[in-house]
Design a protein around this motif. Structure first.
Motif, PDB file in Angstrom:
ATOM      1  N   GLU A  43       0.635  -1.220  -0.198  1.00 48.19           N
ATOM      2  CA  GLU A  43      -0.048   0.026   0.075  1.00 48.19           C
ATOM      3  C   GLU A  43       1.004   1.161  -0.055  1.00 48.19           C
ATOM      4  O   GLU A  43       1.978   1.208   0.827  1.00 48.19           O
ATOM      5  N   GLN A  44       0.522   2.139  -0.937  1.00 48.22           N
ATOM      6  CA  GLN A  44       1.184   3.583  -0.976  1.00 48.22           C
ATOM      7  C   GLN A  44       0.373   4.588  -1.422  1.00 48.22           C
ATOM      8  O   GLN A  44      -0.413   4.272  -2.408  1.00 48.22           O
ATOM      9  N   ASN A  45       0.241   5.718  -0.539  1.00 44.26           N
ATOM     10  CA  ASN A  45      -0.506   6.651  -0.914  1.00 44.26           C
ATOM     11  C   ASN A  45      -1.942   6.473  -0.987  1.00 44.26           C
ATOM     12  O   ASN A  45      -2.660   7.004  -1.794  1.00 44.26           O
ATOM     13  N   GLY A  46      -2.475   5.566  -0.120  1.00 43.44           N
ATOM     14  CA  GLY A  46      -3.901   5.043  -0.221  1.00 43.44           C
ATOM     15  C   GLY A  46      -4.087   4.156  -1.360  1.00 43.44           C
ATOM     16  O   GLY A  46      -5.302   3.805  -1.454  1.00 43.44           O
ATOM     17  N   ILE A  47      -3.144   3.910  -2.227  1.00 40.12           N
ATOM     18  CA  ILE A  47      -3.612   2.629  -3.107  1.00 40.12           C
ATOM     19  C   ILE A  47      -2.804   1.457  -2.598  1.00 40.12           C
ATOM     20  O   ILE A  47      -1.542   1.209  -2.529  1.00 40.12           O
ATOM     21  N   GLU A  48      -3.826   0.397  -2.654  1.00 33.81           N
ATOM     22  CA  GLU A  48      -3.360  -0.780  -2.301  1.00 33.81           C
ATOM     23  C   GLU A  48      -3.625  -1.915  -3.152  1.00 33.81           C
ATOM     24  O   GLU A  48      -4.464  -2.334  -3.797  1.00 33.81           O
ATOM     25  N   VAL A  49      -2.389  -2.611  -3.628  1.00 32.11           N
ATOM     26  CA  VAL A  49      -2.156  -3.513  -4.697  1.00 32.11           C
ATOM     27  C   VAL A  49      -1.996  -4.841  -4.087  1.00 32.11           C
ATOM     28  O   VAL A  49      -0.931  -5.203  -3.269  1.00 32.11           O
ATOM     29  N   THR A  50      -2.995  -5.971  -4.275  1.00 33.24           N
ATOM     30  CA  THR A  50      -2.459  -7.342  -3.904  1.00 33.24           C
ATOM     31  C   THR A  50      -2.082  -8.351  -5.157  1.00 33.24           C
ATOM     32  O   THR A  50      -2.965  -8.256  -6.147  1.00 33.24           O
ATOM     33  N   VAL A  51      -1.047  -8.997  -5.034  1.00 33.68           N
ATOM     34  CA  VAL A  51      -1.010 -10.277  -5.980  1.00 33.68           C
ATOM     35  C   VAL A  51      -1.430 -11.438  -5.515  1.00 33.68           C
ATOM     36  O   VAL A  51      -0.740 -11.839  -4.619  1.00 33.68           O
ATOM     37  N   ALA A  52      -2.652 -11.764  -5.708  1.00 39.21           N
ATOM     38  CA  ALA A  52      -3.194 -12.817  -5.344  1.00 39.21           C
ATOM     39  C   ALA A  52      -2.837 -14.340  -5.618  1.00 39.21           C
ATOM     40  O   ALA A  52      -2.809 -15.403  -4.747  1.00 39.21           O
ATOM     41  N   LYS A  53      -2.643 -14.468  -6.944  1.00 39.54           N
ATOM     42  CA  LYS A  53      -2.414 -15.740  -7.487  1.00 39.54           C
ATOM     43  C   LYS A  53      -1.637 -15.665  -8.647  1.00 39.54           C
ATOM     44  O   LYS A  53      -1.760 -14.908  -9.519  1.00 39.54           O
TER      45      LYS A  53
ATOM     46  N   ASP B  92       4.335 -20.744 -21.956  1.00 46.44           N
ATOM     47  CA  ASP B  92       4.870 -19.508 -22.726  1.00 46.44           C
ATOM     48  C   ASP B  92       4.665 -18.172 -21.977  1.00 46.44           C
ATOM     49  O   ASP B  92       4.944 -17.360 -22.524  1.00 46.44           O
ATOM     50  N   TYR B  93       3.813 -18.318 -21.035  1.00 42.92           N
ATOM     51  CA  TYR B  93       3.521 -16.989 -20.118  1.00 42.92           C
ATOM     52  C   TYR B  93       3.227 -17.330 -18.654  1.00 42.92           C
ATOM     53  O   TYR B  93       2.831 -18.488 -18.333  1.00 42.92           O
ATOM     54  N   GLU B  94       2.793 -16.045 -17.812  1.00 45.89           N
ATOM     55  CA  GLU B  94       2.318 -16.332 -16.625  1.00 45.89           C
ATOM     56  C   GLU B  94       1.122 -15.115 -16.494  1.00 45.89           C
ATOM     57  O   GLU B  94       1.156 -14.284 -17.160  1.00 45.89           O
ATOM     58  N   ILE B  95       0.339 -15.703 -15.634  1.00 44.67           N
ATOM     59  CA  ILE B  95      -0.979 -14.739 -15.396  1.00 44.67           C
ATOM     60  C   ILE B  95      -1.137 -14.511 -13.813  1.00 44.67           C
ATOM     61  O   ILE B  95      -0.696 -15.414 -13.067  1.00 44.67           O
ATOM     62  N   TYR B  96      -1.249 -13.357 -13.417  1.00 42.05           N
ATOM     63  CA  TYR B  96      -1.416 -13.019 -11.963  1.00 42.05           C
ATOM     64  C   TYR B  96      -2.812 -12.408 -12.031  1.00 42.05           C
ATOM     65  O   TYR B  96      -3.138 -11.545 -12.589  1.00 42.05           O
ATOM     66  N   LYS B  97      -3.338 -12.704 -10.711  1.00 42.05           N
ATOM     67  CA  LYS B  97      -4.635 -12.019 -10.218  1.00 42.05           C
ATOM     68  C   LYS B  97      -4.333 -10.974  -9.492  1.00 42.05           C
ATOM     69  O   LYS B  97      -3.733 -11.169  -8.435  1.00 42.05           O
TER      70      LYS B  97
ATOM     71  N   GLY C  69     -13.168   2.784  -4.612  1.00 41.47           N
ATOM     72  CA  GLY C  69     -13.372   1.710  -5.198  1.00 41.47           C
ATOM     73  C   GLY C  69     -12.356   0.611  -5.227  1.00 41.47           C
ATOM     74  O   GLY C  69     -11.397   0.681  -4.686  1.00 41.47           O
ATOM     75  N   SER C  70     -12.799  -0.608  -6.123  1.00 35.57           N
ATOM     76  CA  SER C  70     -11.664  -1.723  -6.268  1.00 35.57           C
ATOM     77  C   SER C  70     -12.031  -2.295  -7.398  1.00 35.57           C
ATOM     78  O   SER C  70     -12.957  -2.256  -7.974  1.00 35.57           O
ATOM     79  N   ARG C  71     -10.861  -2.823  -8.137  1.00 29.65           N
ATOM     80  CA  ARG C  71     -10.937  -3.690  -9.237  1.00 29.65           C
ATOM     81  C   ARG C  71      -9.999  -4.998  -9.124  1.00 29.65           C
ATOM     82  O   ARG C  71      -9.083  -5.121  -8.312  1.00 29.65           O
ATOM     83  N   THR C  72     -10.467  -6.088  -9.887  1.00 29.43           N
ATOM     84  CA  THR C  72      -9.717  -7.375 -10.008  1.00 29.43           C
ATOM     85  C   THR C  72      -9.606  -7.657 -11.336  1.00 29.43           C
ATOM     86  O   THR C  72     -10.603  -7.526 -12.300  1.00 29.43           O
ATOM     87  N   TYR C  73      -8.380  -7.903 -11.912  1.00 29.66           N
ATOM     88  CA  TYR C  73      -7.898  -8.384 -13.137  1.00 29.66           C
ATOM     89  C   TYR C  73      -6.937  -9.081 -13.429  1.00 29.66           C
ATOM     90  O   TYR C  73      -6.029  -9.351 -12.398  1.00 29.66           O
ATOM     91  N   ASN C  74      -6.874  -9.797 -14.460  1.00 33.28           N
ATOM     92  CA  ASN C  74      -5.625 -10.772 -14.752  1.00 33.28           C
ATOM     93  C   ASN C  74      -4.565 -10.163 -15.627  1.00 33.28           C
ATOM     94  O   ASN C  74      -4.959  -9.468 -16.671  1.00 33.28           O
ATOM     95  N   LEU C  75      -3.455 -10.118 -15.003  1.00 30.17           N
ATOM     96  CA  LEU C  75      -2.250  -9.438 -15.888  1.00 30.17           C
ATOM     97  C   LEU C  75      -1.467 -10.432 -16.222  1.00 30.17           C
ATOM     98  O   LEU C  75      -0.732 -11.432 -15.624  1.00 30.17           O
TER      99      LEU C  75
END
Length: 311
Positions: A192-202, A208-213, A263-269
């Motif tokens: 968390e930085q400046n009120g922005i919280e990022v979680t790498v869940a999975k 050929d690649y990796e996907i992160y939730k 607000g919040s968002r969840t996406y796959n990277l």
């Protein structure tokens, strides 16, 4: 002539016995030669069979040459063949039950999804396979599996009707990850930085690649943007080799990057990193976070926030 007859009459017994002995020894020699020949042929056949069987066992990586225990390889090949045979026989329940729980949860939550997104795409006809050892780790063995068409029916084993997949055997469960999925890992690390919280869940590791939730919470009173898509290198992962692996940020809808106040968002990277058991991903870095997106859209130039999640 009379002389020969006289000799015959005088030595008839000896001549007959000598002839019988010669014939007897001739028969014995022929018999021994036959036995020796068959023994040599049997030995050669056994040697050839053993050589062929060893060649057919895919216990050596086609990439690195690393060898896997022969018995382990036979077990792995057996479960892959069981999966293929089940699909060929339209035994969906059996094939589906050979998948790991992670594979089901990640790719095929139901048998219907498995049928739609895998079975119907590959098993359009009866399939034979070529199984090759590809990559190995302490927990998994991955095989390159080429599915050929019905060779018996068509006589054609060419690549034009073939399909390819990378199938991984999980050592602990003995079950399969298919569709190029190697393994999954729960990460659950956040920054968390400046009120922005990022979680790498999975983490999902594919050939050929990796996907992160990714879960993002905006705990500020301003709309934020996680990435403006002005650069293809603004989001990246860092491996244990300290190499930066860029993300496919353009594959993500802009609306997922834009997060309203509180607000919040969840996406796959998706990360452009090929599977390598010896190089693990250790962090993901975001370098293009806009903290006041409304002002940014109105032309206000802002310094970008950099945020890293490490595990």
């Amino acid at each position: 002539m009379n002389k020969l007859i006289r000799i015959w009459n005088q030595n008839r017994g000896k001549i007959i016995i000598t002839a019988l002995v010669v014939v007897f020894f001739f028969i014995i020699i022929r018999a021994l030669n036959s036995v020796a020949k068959k023994s040599i042929e049997k030995k050669n056949n056994n040697t050839n069979t053993a050589w062929v069987e060893e060649e057919q066992i895919p216990d050596k990586s086609i990439l690195t040459g690393q060898k896997v225990n022969t018995e382990t390889t036979k077990t792995n090949v057996s479960v892959i063949e069981e999966f293929v045979n089940s699909c060929n026989e339209n035994n969906i329940d059996k094939a589906y039950n050979l998948l790991t729980d992670d594979c089901k949860e990640t790719l095929f939550k139901t048998k219907e999804k498995f049928i739609e997104n895998y079975y119907n795409l590959i098993f359009t006809e009866g399939r034979t396979t070529k199984i090759e050892n590809y990559k190995n780790s302490s927990k998994t063995n991955t095989y390159k599996v080429t599915f050929y068409g019905n060779v018996l029916g068509s006589g054609d084993a060419s690549a034009k009707n073939s399909k390819k997949d990378y199938i991984t055997v999980e050592k602990e469960s003995g079950k399969l990850n298919i569709n190029s999925l190697i393994t999954t890992n729960e990460i659950n690390k956040k920054t968390e930085q400046n009120g922005i919280e990022v979680t790498v869940a999975k983490q999902e590791i594919y050939i050929d690649y990796e996907i992160y939730k990714i879960n993002v919470k905006n705990n500020t009173n301003k709309e934020i943007c996680m990435d403006t898509k002005k650069s293809t290198k603004s989001v990246y992962a860092v491996g244990s080799d300290n190499v930066k692996y860029t993300a496919f940020t353009n594959e993500i809808s802009s609306s997922l990057y834009e997060i309203i106040a509180y607000g919040s968002r969840t996406y796959n990277l998706k990360i452009n990193k090929k599977y390598n058991a010896s190089i693990r991903t250790k962090k993901i870095t975001f370098t293009d976070i806009v903290e006041d997106y409304e002002k940014y859209k109105n032309g206000n130039v802002q310094e970008r926030l950099k945020l890293e999640v490490e595990w």
